[in-house]
Structure formats: C-alpha cells, structure tokens
Enzyme design. Structure first.
Site, PDB file in Angstrom:
ATOM      1  N   LYS A  63      15.052  -0.900   0.632  1.00  0.00           N
ATOM      2  CA  LYS A  63      15.404  -0.425   1.963  1.00  0.00           C
ATOM      3  C   LYS A  63      16.830   0.106   2.062  1.00  0.00           C
ATOM      4  CE  LYS A  63      12.845  -0.293   4.623  1.00  0.00           C
ATOM      5  NZ  LYS A  63      11.563   0.309   5.093  1.00  0.00           N
ATOM      6  N   SER A 283       5.977  -8.820  -1.880  1.00  0.00           N
ATOM      7  CA  SER A 283       5.375  -7.484  -1.705  1.00  0.00           C
ATOM      8  C   SER A 283       5.417  -6.711  -3.019  1.00  0.00           C
ATOM      9  CB  SER A 283       6.082  -6.692  -0.596  1.00  0.00           C
ATOM     10  OG  SER A 283       7.265  -6.096  -1.059  1.00  0.00           O
TER      11      SER A 283
END
Ligand SMILES: Cc1ncc(COP(=O)(O)O)c(C=O)c1O
Length: 340
Positions: A63, A283
């Site tokens: 991110k 994830s």
C-alpha cells in the site's frame, strides 16, 4: 595475507559535504524483488511461481505504492502539504494504507486522520501510534464499510479541514500499479510472465497491474482472488458480492476469479514459514494459495507457465494470531498435495 586498504585521511562525506551516501526513505517505495517459491513448484515441471516482496517497501506493504501516488497527486494539486497548511489527509483503511499514509505524513509533514474498525490487530494500532497518526475507531461489526461511511461523513461535513484521499475511488491508487508494479513484473520476468494473480481489497493492485500487463501482452492470464464469504480472516480483502464495491473496481477485467477460504490461506502461511523460510501475511498467503492452484492446473495440462503474485505484506503484523500453532483441515490437504 591480503593487505588492508589504506585508511582514508578524511571521510568522503567530509571531503564533499554535498555528496549523499544513502537514499531518501520514500525513494525506496517500489522496485521490490521477485522471490521464487521453488519449494511449491518442485514437482510441477515447467512451472515457475514468483511472489513480489512488497513488505520491502518502507511502510512494510504494497500500500505504500497507492498511498504515495495519491499523496503526490494531492500535493501537486495543492490539496495537501505546503500549499494547504494544517489540512489533514483523511481516509478509511483496514491498516496497511493507513500505515503508508502515516509514514508519508510523518516524512513530509502533514497530519493524517484515519477511520478504522477497532478490531484491527494490536500490531497495527501500535505502528500507527508510533507514526503519530490520529485514529477514529469504528464498530468492528460494520467492518471496513463502517470506516468508509465515517470518512465520507467527515469529508462532507468539514471539507476545509480534510483532504479525503478516498483510496477506494481514487484513480491514483490503481495508476501506481499501472506505472509501477506491472512494468516491474514485465522487466523482472523479461516479458515471460504468463499469469498474474492478485487479491482484491480496494482492487487497485489488480486493476492497475492488469491494465498495463494486458497492453504489454494481451495473452497474459490475469486472475483476481477474493474471500469466499463475507465473514473471513483475510485482512485487507473484500468479498465483493456483499461489500460496498470500490468505485475503481471493474469486475469485467479479470479473466477469472478464485474464491479463497481463510483456512487455505492459514495453511499456506504456515507451510511457507516452515518449508520455504518465508513468513508472509495472511492475504499474501491467500494469493500464493490461489497461484499454487493455477500452477497445479498448468502443470496438469502440460503447459509451461511463469506465474507472478503479489505478497502484500510480511507476517510481522499477524504474529499474535492463533492459527500459526493451531492445525486445521486445510493443513493436511495442502501437505498431501506437496508430499514428496
Ligand atoms: C494486507 C493487504 N492485502 C491486500 C490488500 C489489497 O490491495 P488492494 O487494495 O490494492 O486491492 C490490502 C489493501 O489494503 C492489504 O492491506
């Protein structure tokens, strides 16, 4: 004996104070290496599987790319930074984007306000506090959607106080991957990549990387992965059928979608730790489980493949979870598929 090199009389820095010997922290965003997951493909002839090591970004996750792209565009437009003194970046985030914003705010000198479900892991809370971000907690029962609703409300009520970064609807999110991640994968695989697999949170990683890879070679199979149910343990990911769908998400882009059970991700995270020496986040392990499924299919069909997936973050922020030491049924299923 090898003679030691002569000692410099003065440090190079002293000789030339203008010269710099390191890099700026934020220049380390992107250009992450591809790690070969060779233990997983040992019995799959002709198939190579790689994970892009996104935890090596300075904020510790993929991110950093979207956040820095969003912040850079806002600063260029005068919505944040020196042209907008005191204005705070505001967004809803399940953790990693918040960490990236908080790092950028601390490094570049603007305040950061984050709306976040109060059940995020203790590691994330501590990291955000250490960067000095201002956190507004939302009801965990409402998940990331509750955080989105609060951010939208505050942005509408106080437009002078906040720059609403809106990672779910901001095109600079997926553009970070269009200009960065995709071209890196293309260059790192010398254009040989055949399959790209990524998870869906905001969907920025999958959208941007897929759009660019398709331009470079329309034959590349681009496969999205998402949780198989609304109640899941894949932090950072969205079950699109039941969530607020991100405006940047285009469901027609993927060649195929793989639904992932949380237990399969846990099993893969444990297996990679114990057999590949790689400790990755949940994830990321889910993405590897999906990529391994594709690897098995390609090998069974007798096709060669170069499969690339995204390892969004490392295991650091998930070490307080119990699954690392609790066996589940998916462990046995995975071990059977990988038995020597
Ligand atoms: C750990 C983790 N994995 C995956 C994702 C999904 O990435 P994207 O938002 O680009 O779809 C996120 C997003 O926040 C994340 O934090």
């Amino acid at each position: 004996m090898i003679e030691a090199p002569p000692k410099p009389t003065a440090s190079p820095a002293a000789a030339n104070p203008a010269r710099s010997f390191g890099t700026a922290l934020l220049d380390r965003i992107g250009n992450t290496p591809l790690i070969q997951l060779d233990r997983l493909t040992a019995r799959l002839p002709g198939v190579q599987l790689y994970g892009k090591a996104e935890w090596l970004n300075p904020g510790g996750s993929v991110k950093d790319r979207a956040a820095s792209s969003i912040v850079a565009a806002a600063r260029r437009a005068g919505q944040l930074g020196p042209a907008a003194p005191g204005k705070s970046l505001l967004d809803a985030t399940s953790g990693n984007t918040g960490i990236a914003y908080a790092m950028l705010g601390a490094a570049q000198g603007f305040p950061v306000t984050l709306c976040m479900p109060s059940n995020v892991s203790v590691e994330r809370k501590r990291i955000l506090a250490a960067y000095g971000a201002n956190i507004l907690w939302t009801d965990p029962a409402e998940g990331s959607d509750g955080a989105i609703r609060l951010a939208r409300k505050l942005a509408a009520e106080q437009p002078d106080k906040f720059f609403y970064a809106d990672q779910y609807g901001n095109d600079n999110n997926w553009r970070a991957h269009y200009y960065g991640t995709a071209n890196e994968i293309w260059e790192q695989t010398a254009g040989q990549v055949t399959h790209f697999i990524a998870s869906l949170g905001t969907s920025g990683t999958f959208m941007g990387t897929t759009r660019r890879l398709r331009e470079l070679n329309p034959a590349i199979q681009c496969i999205s992965m998402q949780p198989d149910s609304p109640f899941h343990g894949l932090e950072g990911l969205k079950h699109m059928a039941t969530a607020i769908v991100p405006p940047i998400y285009d469901p027609t882009l993927a060649d195929r979608n793989i639904d992932m059970a949380t237990e399969r991700a846990y099993a893969m995270a444990k297996w990679l730790g114990r057999h590949q020496g790689l400790l990755i986040g949940v994830s990321a392990a889910a993405a590897v489980a999906a990529a391994f499924q594709v690897a098995e299919e390609e090998a069974a069909a007798g096709r060669e493949a170069v499969i690339v997936t995204i390892l969004c973050d490392s295991a650091d922020k998930y070490l307080s979870e119990h699954f690392w030491t609790e066996p589940n049924e998916a462990d046995a299923a995975l071990a059977a598929r990988l038995a020597p």
